[in-house]
Motif scaffolding. Structure first.
Motif: not given
Length: 454
Positions: A401-407, A424-441
């Motif tokens: 979900v995080g990596l393929w949707t955002f990154r 664009a790539v760095m924006i995608g990486i930011f949202f990938d990190f943010s979404s997965r961090s929230a889900m794991y936490l």
């Protein structure tokens, strides 16, 4: 919420004691990668792009035994916590069998289909980059069986709580790797050794890896004081029950790694049409980000071992304490390193290339990584807790979900619609990190992971 603000000095001491050898080992690995990339930069930006391209493909090919390594580490940590050392040995032996089979199989397939594989993913690369990549890949594939066995043995040692032995061996092997890289890439005229360039780097990595795994196996059989060692008297029969336990963790781990590495690979394909400068800058940014990732990874290894062993003992409160304390320490470390990356981004980028355009592109990537490093700590430490508990299916799904949707998807859309390149790539990486961090936490705080059977 008090657990987030209360310090447990005993747990912190154990975490740091187990983590620092792994951090040191990862830093040594990082140094080899940095030196190799810097050397490639001296050859030309085409060499940086080619090696980065091949490493992405190799990362994808390695997904099978990455899952196997996760399964091995988790099972050995559990049975060690339960006090069943003979089962820990059986797990290592069964994993070794699977590692050799998988490594040889992937190496043969990769060698037979190296040209079509590279052409499929990176056919749009400039001819000079593509030709250098083929030369590098065909040699690197030789070390795959040795690499998979090396990763399995190291993971087994860590699962048993021994992080110092892998560190010492890795240190020696990496020193050898740097020496061989220097000699074989640039040559030594005084000794009549010619310069082999990118082929020399691939040869250095391969020779070092073969020597490294040989030393690890010899140590397992000859040093009886280790927390995990083998002898010729051990049970070498194929054990279906143990293989099944490892595979039950390993298959979701493999899928998670396939999702991750597949995403990285597709993102690299998206970057290729942006040109050699963009490809080189992205690789440089990833290398510099390893400055933060490897210390975090060291704490994640310690977390996996301590949480897994605590769950094996049936001490759920201790497992939760290790999880939270590891996360707090890793976040503090990531925050400090992130600041340093931001401040010294220009100097760090300059180590890899003298090309002004490459340096300019790299600075933006490094600064972005510096800002989001604490998220990387949350992502890796929480996922380590969930993996240690056997909750790897959740990690697998959220990775997709995080990596393929955002990154991947978001980066592609932003490049296609707005043409903003690596931004664009760095924006995608930011949202990938943010979404997965929230889900794991959220998952870790719910606490259901403590009661899963593996």
């Amino acid at each position: 919420m008090k657990k987030w603000f209360r310090l447990d000095k005993r747990a912190d001491k154990e975490i740091i004691s187990l983590a620092w050898p792994s951090i040191t080992e990862q830093i040594l690995e990082m140094m080899v990668g940095m030196v190799s990339t810097i050397f490639m930069g001296r050859i030309g930006i085409y060499a940086v792009a080619a090696v980065g391209m091949v490493n992405m493909l190799m990362g994808f090919l390695q997904t099978v035994f990455s899952g196997l390594s996760i399964g091995t580490t988790v099972i050995i940590a559990r049975v060690t916590g339960e006090g069943r050392n003979e089962d820990a040995k059986r797990a290592l032996i069964q994993s070794g069998y699977m590692a050799i089979i998988v490594g040889v199989l992937i190496a043969v397939i990769g060698r037979v289909f190296s040209l079509p594989l590279l052409g499929l993913f990176f056919g749009k690369a400039e001819p000079e980059v593509f030709e250098a990549g083929i030369s590098y890949l065909n040699i690197i594939l030789i070390n795959l069986p040795f690499l998979v066995l090396d990763i399995i043995v190291s993971g087994a040692m860590r699962g048993a709580g021994d992080t110092k032995t892998p560190m010492i061996i890795t240190g020696g092997v990496n020193i050898l790797n740097i020496i061989l890289n220097t000699v074989l890439i640039f040559g030594v005229p005084a000794l009549h050794i010619p310069a082999f360039g990118i082929v020399g780097s691939a040869t250095a990595v391969t020779v070092s890896r073969i020597i490294g795994v040989t030393v690890r196996v010899l140590v397992l059989y000859n040093f009886k004081g280790l927390k995990l060692n083998l002898s010729l008297k051990d049970d070498y029969r194929i054990r279906g029950d143990m293989i099944k336990r490892i595979i039950n963790i390993g298959i979701p781990g493999f899928i998670e790694q396939a999702v991750m590495q597949g995403g990285f690979l597709v993102l690299q394909i998206i970057i290729v049409p942006l040109g050699t400068v963009a490809m080189a800058a992205y690789q440089i940014g990833l290398n510099i980000n390893a400055l933060a990732f490897f210390p975090i990874f060291g704490f994640a290894i310690a977390n996996t071992t301590l949480v897994g062993q605590s769950l094996g003992e049936g001490d759920y409160e201790k497992a939760e304490t290790y999880s939270h304390e590891s996360l707090k320490i890793a976040m503090a470390v990531a925050f400090v390193i992130g600041i340093l990356m931001f401040i010294f981004s220009k100097h760090l980028a300059g180590l890899y290339s003298g090309d002004p355009l490459v340096i300019k592109e790299s600075i933006g990537i490094v600064c972005t990584f510096g800002v989001i490093e604490p998220l990387l700590a949350v992502l890796n430490l929480c996922s380590a807790t969930l993996k240690a508990a056997g909750d790897i299916k959740y990690v697998m799904i959220t990775s997709f979900v995080g990596l393929w949707t955002f990154r991947v998807l978001l980066s592609f859309l932003l490049i296609s619609w707005f043409g903003i390149g690596l931004t664009a790539v760095m924006i995608g990486i930011f949202f990938d990190f943010s979404s997965r961090s929230a889900m794991y936490l959220i998952r870790v705080n719910h606490g259901k992971w403590k009661f899963l059977a593996v």
